[in-house]
Structure formats: C-alpha cells, structure tokens
Motif scaffolding. Sequence first.
Motif, PDB file in Angstrom:
ATOM      1  N   PRO A 132       0.823  -1.220   0.000  1.00  0.00           N
ATOM      2  CA  PRO A 132       0.000   0.000   0.000  1.00  0.00           C
ATOM      3  C   PRO A 132       0.851   1.262   0.000  1.00  0.00           C
ATOM      4  CG  PRO A 132      -0.022  -1.040   2.161  1.00  0.00           C
ATOM      5  CD  PRO A 132       0.674  -1.990   1.233  1.00  0.00           C
ATOM      6  N   THR A 133       0.324   2.323  -0.609  1.00  0.00           N
ATOM      7  CA  THR A 133       0.972   3.621  -0.554  1.00  0.00           C
ATOM      8  C   THR A 133       1.092   4.062   0.898  1.00  0.00           C
ATOM      9  OG1 THR A 133      -0.098   4.168  -2.649  1.00  0.00           O
ATOM     10  CG2 THR A 133       0.818   6.000  -1.405  1.00  0.00           C
ATOM     11  N   LYS A 134       2.133   4.798   1.196  1.00  0.00           N
ATOM     12  CA  LYS A 134       2.339   5.289   2.560  1.00  0.00           C
ATOM     13  C   LYS A 134       1.080   6.020   3.054  1.00  0.00           C
ATOM     14  CE  LYS A 134       5.515   8.151   5.281  1.00  0.00           C
ATOM     15  NZ  LYS A 134       6.630   9.132   5.228  1.00  0.00           N
ATOM     16  N   MET A 135       0.668   5.730   4.247  1.00  0.00           N
ATOM     17  CA  MET A 135      -0.489   6.346   4.915  1.00  0.00           C
ATOM     18  C   MET A 135      -1.817   5.933   4.292  1.00  0.00           C
ATOM     19  SD  MET A 135       0.882  10.171   5.959  1.00  0.00           S
ATOM     20  CE  MET A 135       0.948  10.790   4.281  1.00  0.00           C
ATOM     21  N   ARG A 136      -1.830   4.832   3.535  1.00  0.00           N
ATOM     22  CA  ARG A 136      -3.085   4.260   3.048  1.00  0.00           C
ATOM     23  C   ARG A 136      -3.313   2.936   3.790  1.00  0.00           C
ATOM     24  NH1 ARG A 136      -5.584   6.599  -1.462  1.00  0.00           N
ATOM     25  NH2 ARG A 136      -4.249   7.789  -2.872  1.00  0.00           N
ATOM     26  N   MET A 137      -4.151   2.969   4.806  1.00  0.00           N
ATOM     27  CA  MET A 137      -4.476   1.798   5.622  1.00  0.00           C
ATOM     28  C   MET A 137      -3.205   1.041   6.052  1.00  0.00           C
ATOM     29  SD  MET A 137      -6.994   0.624   7.243  1.00  0.00           S
ATOM     30  CE  MET A 137      -8.407   1.469   6.477  1.00  0.00           C
ATOM     31  N   LEU A 149      -4.749   2.095  12.679  1.00  0.00           N
ATOM     32  CA  LEU A 149      -4.961   2.045  11.232  1.00  0.00           C
ATOM     33  C   LEU A 149      -4.701   3.442  10.679  1.00  0.00           C
ATOM     34  CD1 LEU A 149      -8.294  -0.015  11.186  1.00  0.00           C
ATOM     35  CD2 LEU A 149      -5.943  -0.870  11.043  1.00  0.00           C
ATOM     36  N   ASN A 150      -3.535   3.621  10.090  1.00  0.00           N
ATOM     37  CA  ASN A 150      -3.146   4.931   9.560  1.00  0.00           C
ATOM     38  C   ASN A 150      -3.637   5.050   8.119  1.00  0.00           C
ATOM     39  OD1 ASN A 150      -1.951   7.254   8.630  1.00  0.00           O
ATOM     40  ND2 ASN A 150       0.153   6.619   9.028  1.00  0.00           N
ATOM     41  N   ASP A 151      -4.788   5.703   7.936  1.00  0.00           N
ATOM     42  CA  ASP A 151      -5.357   5.897   6.599  1.00  0.00           C
ATOM     43  C   ASP A 151      -5.483   7.396   6.326  1.00  0.00           C
ATOM     44  OD1 ASP A 151      -6.216   4.649   4.246  1.00  0.00           O
ATOM     45  OD2 ASP A 151      -8.319   4.854   4.778  1.00  0.00           O
ATOM     46  N   THR A 152      -4.415   8.112   6.639  1.00  0.00           N
ATOM     47  CA  THR A 152      -4.466   9.576   6.641  1.00  0.00           C
ATOM     48  C   THR A 152      -4.085  10.211   5.306  1.00  0.00           C
ATOM     49  OG1 THR A 152      -2.177   9.673   7.483  1.00  0.00           O
ATOM     50  CG2 THR A 152      -3.959   9.669   9.103  1.00  0.00           C
ATOM     51  N   TYR A 153      -3.817   9.401   4.287  1.00  0.00           N
ATOM     52  CA  TYR A 153      -3.363   9.960   3.002  1.00  0.00           C
ATOM     53  C   TYR A 153      -4.393  10.930   2.437  1.00  0.00           C
ATOM     54  CZ  TYR A 153      -1.695  10.256  -1.798  1.00  0.00           C
ATOM     55  OH  TYR A 153      -1.259  10.730  -3.014  1.00  0.00           O
ATOM     56  N   ASN A 154      -5.673  10.548   2.460  1.00  0.00           N
ATOM     57  CA  ASN A 154      -6.745  11.405   1.950  1.00  0.00           C
ATOM     58  C   ASN A 154      -8.079  10.803   2.357  1.00  0.00           C
ATOM     59  OD1 ASN A 154      -7.829  13.649   0.707  1.00  0.00           O
ATOM     60  ND2 ASN A 154      -6.779  13.335  -1.239  1.00  0.00           N
ATOM     61  N   ILE A 253      -7.649   1.626  16.496  1.00  0.00           N
ATOM     62  CA  ILE A 253      -7.885   3.059  16.296  1.00  0.00           C
ATOM     63  C   ILE A 253      -7.705   3.396  14.819  1.00  0.00           C
ATOM     64  CG2 ILE A 253      -7.253   5.376  17.056  1.00  0.00           C
ATOM     65  CD1 ILE A 253      -5.637   3.825  19.349  1.00  0.00           C
ATOM     66  N   LEU A 254      -8.771   3.847  14.173  1.00  0.00           N
ATOM     67  CA  LEU A 254      -8.707   4.325  12.791  1.00  0.00           C
ATOM     68  C   LEU A 254      -8.476   5.831  12.793  1.00  0.00           C
ATOM     69  CD1 LEU A 254      -9.223   4.213   9.672  1.00  0.00           C
ATOM     70  CD2 LEU A 254     -11.659   4.523  10.229  1.00  0.00           C
ATOM     71  N   VAL A 255      -7.527   6.303  11.983  1.00  0.00           N
ATOM     72  CA  VAL A 255      -7.256   7.733  11.863  1.00  0.00           C
ATOM     73  C   VAL A 255      -7.377   8.106  10.383  1.00  0.00           C
ATOM     74  CG1 VAL A 255      -5.674   9.614  12.425  1.00  0.00           C
ATOM     75  CG2 VAL A 255      -5.606   7.500  13.772  1.00  0.00           C
ATOM     76  N   LYS A 256      -8.323   9.034  10.060  1.00  0.00           N
ATOM     77  CA  LYS A 256      -8.567   9.348   8.649  1.00  0.00           C
ATOM     78  C   LYS A 256      -9.178  10.736   8.485  1.00  0.00           C
ATOM     79  CE  LYS A 256     -10.496   7.344   4.391  1.00  0.00           C
ATOM     80  NZ  LYS A 256      -9.198   7.366   3.692  1.00  0.00           N
ATOM     81  N   ALA A 257      -8.724  11.456   7.468  1.00  0.00           N
ATOM     82  CA  ALA A 257      -9.273  12.759   7.098  1.00  0.00           C
ATOM     83  C   ALA A 257      -8.688  13.144   5.741  1.00  0.00           C
ATOM     84  CB  ALA A 257      -8.928  13.819   8.143  1.00  0.00           C
ATOM     85  N   SER A 258      -9.158  14.247   5.182  1.00  0.00           N
ATOM     86  CA  SER A 258      -8.589  14.732   3.927  1.00  0.00           C
ATOM     87  C   SER A 258      -7.142  15.170   4.131  1.00  0.00           C
ATOM     88  CB  SER A 258      -9.413  15.898   3.375  1.00  0.00           C
ATOM     89  OG  SER A 258     -10.520  15.428   2.641  1.00  0.00           O
ATOM     90  N   ARG A 259      -6.383  15.165   3.031  1.00  0.00           N
ATOM     91  CA  ARG A 259      -4.956  15.451   3.088  1.00  0.00           C
ATOM     92  C   ARG A 259      -4.657  16.771   3.791  1.00  0.00           C
ATOM     93  NH1 ARG A 259      -0.608  15.036   3.942  1.00  0.00           N
ATOM     94  NH2 ARG A 259      -1.684  13.455   5.132  1.00  0.00           N
ATOM     95  N   GLU A 265      -0.147  13.728  11.925  1.00  0.00           N
ATOM     96  CA  GLU A 265       0.330  14.281  13.197  1.00  0.00           C
ATOM     97  C   GLU A 265      -0.377  13.603  14.375  1.00  0.00           C
ATOM     98  OE1 GLU A 265      -0.198  18.512  13.012  1.00  0.00           O
ATOM     99  OE2 GLU A 265       0.895  18.682  11.116  1.00  0.00           O
ATOM    100  N   LEU A 266      -1.646  13.246  14.200  1.00  0.00           N
ATOM    101  CA  LEU A 266      -2.356  12.522  15.259  1.00  0.00           C
ATOM    102  C   LEU A 266      -1.857  11.085  15.364  1.00  0.00           C
ATOM    103  CD1 LEU A 266      -6.037  13.794  15.005  1.00  0.00           C
ATOM    104  CD2 LEU A 266      -4.372  14.244  16.803  1.00  0.00           C
ATOM    105  N   VAL A 267      -1.480  10.490  14.232  1.00  0.00           N
ATOM    106  CA  VAL A 267      -0.887   9.154  14.269  1.00  0.00           C
ATOM    107  C   VAL A 267       0.411   9.204  15.073  1.00  0.00           C
ATOM    108  CG1 VAL A 267       0.177   7.313  12.915  1.00  0.00           C
ATOM    109  CG2 VAL A 267      -1.943   8.382  12.121  1.00  0.00           C
ATOM    110  N   ASP A 268       1.228  10.236  14.824  1.00  0.00           N
ATOM    111  CA  ASP A 268       2.469  10.375  15.583  1.00  0.00           C
ATOM    112  C   ASP A 268       2.189  10.509  17.074  1.00  0.00           C
ATOM    113  OD1 ASP A 268       3.994  10.195  13.297  1.00  0.00           O
ATOM    114  OD2 ASP A 268       4.175  12.361  13.022  1.00  0.00           O
ATOM    115  N   TYR A 269       1.149  11.265  17.418  1.00  0.00           N
ATOM    116  CA  TYR A 269       0.808  11.415  18.839  1.00  0.00           C
ATOM    117  C   TYR A 269       0.370  10.083  19.432  1.00  0.00           C
ATOM    118  CZ  TYR A 269      -1.042  13.039  23.236  1.00  0.00           C
ATOM    119  OH  TYR A 269      -1.256  13.198  24.589  1.00  0.00           O
ATOM    120  N   LEU A 270      -0.463   9.343  18.692  1.00  0.00           N
ATOM    121  CA  LEU A 270      -0.897   8.032  19.176  1.00  0.00           C
ATOM    122  C   LEU A 270       0.286   7.096  19.374  1.00  0.00           C
ATOM    123  CD1 LEU A 270      -4.116   7.556  17.020  1.00  0.00           C
ATOM    124  CD2 LEU A 270      -4.022   7.619  19.526  1.00  0.00           C
ATOM    125  N   LYS A 271       1.257   7.178  18.467  1.00  0.00           N
ATOM    126  CA  LYS A 271       2.456   6.344  18.619  1.00  0.00           C
ATOM    127  C   LYS A 271       3.230   6.722  19.884  1.00  0.00           C
ATOM    128  CE  LYS A 271       4.859   5.819  14.730  1.00  0.00           C
ATOM    129  NZ  LYS A 271       5.398   6.193  13.383  1.00  0.00           N
TER     130      LYS A 271
END
Length: 274
Positions: A132-137, A149-154, A253-259, A265-271
């Motif tokens: 998968p592309t970086k930050m896609r699930m 679940l880092n799905d923050t790409y878009n 924990i799923l993290v997702k929003a538009s680019r 940054e929230l994924v980094d905080y969760l880490k």
Amino acid sequence: IITNIGDAHIENMGSRENTLKAKSEIFNGMTSLGKVVLNGDDSLLRTLEGKVQQEITWCGGGENCPWRITDLQEHWQDHMECVLHTPTTSWDQTIPGLGSHMIYPATMAAAVGRMFGVTDEQIRRGILEFEPTKMRMAILHRGNNITILNDTYNANPQSMRAAVEVLSGAKGEYKIAVLGDMFELGPLAPALHAGVGEYLGKAGVDCLVAVGELARHIYDAAREAGVPDCHLCATKEEAHAILDGVVRPNATILVKASRGMAFEELVDYLKSIT
C-alpha cells in the motif's frame, strides 16, 4: 480503468452523474481497439454498457462480473484470503491488505495482466507483492494489543466508509474512529459528513473523536446513530487530551481525514502514547 464513480471533487462536478460524464470523455480519445476495464458493482458505471465502442471488461464481486472475487476472509494481522475468478479459471488468492474495497484493484489488475499475456501464476504472485501507498491503511501494531490504522493519506465519503468497514471488522475489544474534515464536497458537505456519522453507528464503533469544522456533522449524526462515546474537537491539539482518555489496551484506532488536515500528526501522537 475506472474503479468507481464517487463523491470526491463533487464540489466542482456538481453530481456523481456529472463525474461519470467527465470520466467518460476519455473514451472519445480511444479507438475502437481500446480496452475498457470497469467496476461492475458500480450502478453508474453499469449504465455505460452498450454505450461505448470499446470492449468492456467488468470486475468486482457480483455474479455479473466475469472477473470477480468470492469467499473473502479477512485475517486481521495484515491480509485477506479469497477466490479470484476469471472467465476461464479460478484460484485461491491472498491480498496483502484489508477492506472489501480491495477486490476492485485486485480483479482489475488481474484482468489487465491477462490482456498483456501475464500468466495466472504471475498474476497471483504479483498481487501477493502489492504494497500500500504510505499512509493508506497502514497497520501499526503497538503495545498492549493496540492497533493503529493509519489511513491519513486522503479521504472522501466512499473511502471513509470503506475504512470504517475495516475498523468494524477489527478483533480489538474497543474500536475508536478518529475522523476529520473531508474537503471539496461543496454544498453536499454537511449531508455527506453526516452519512459517515450514521455509518459509524451501523458499524458498531465504540468511540468517535471528530476533529474539525465539518466533522461536527459526523459527530452529530454519530450521536444520533447511537455511537456510545463521542467527542468533538476544534483542533488536533485539542484531540490529544481526548485520546489520552479513550485509548486503552486491546483498542483498534482508525485515523482518517482529507490530506489538508494532516492527520498523520495525530498518528504520531498516538504512537507516542502507545
């Protein structure tokens, strides 16, 4: 290849029907010898049957798709197993990713491979090598059996629901959705965000952390849909304190929003707290 007709960029297009019309302009630049590969489960794309001069190959999960996937089983570490059917053969296939939406790129890739003389075994191995592309699930396994679940790409309404579907199938005891604004939706933005909130209730999500101005509509609809624990934050910084309180052992924990929301940054905080 057209994978779907969704709501992305609907602010500019006005409707999904206009998006179909715009995407269909590509056929005018192709000769009759061109090949067209379409999502056979998409009701709008199905309206193209008999309307383009090129040969159409239909892919998906429905029985009316010559290239289709059945018997899909998610294995929650990082992959799915299924049966991939072609017009002439079928075989057991592993897909290194999660979410039923993955059947479309998998079947379409297989169909295109066959067009160019790739063998069934090469197709099977090729799908196995998908990354998968970086930050896609991207699936991050943390301590205390916590999964991010880092799905923050878009994000758009279709991909948001697909991501929530993946979260709903998680083996974790507590399911948290950290969701933010989806952009370029124009006047339909409130209703489309509300649709995501309603879907959270149907998916059995335990906790919502909504961040942003438009995300208020996700929050309101999720509360109405019965999501037990809902939080609304104006900024990502405000969300830190909420996450401190809701993250627990055995959570997914799923993290997702538009680019533009930069939710990595929230994924980094969760880490940092897991």
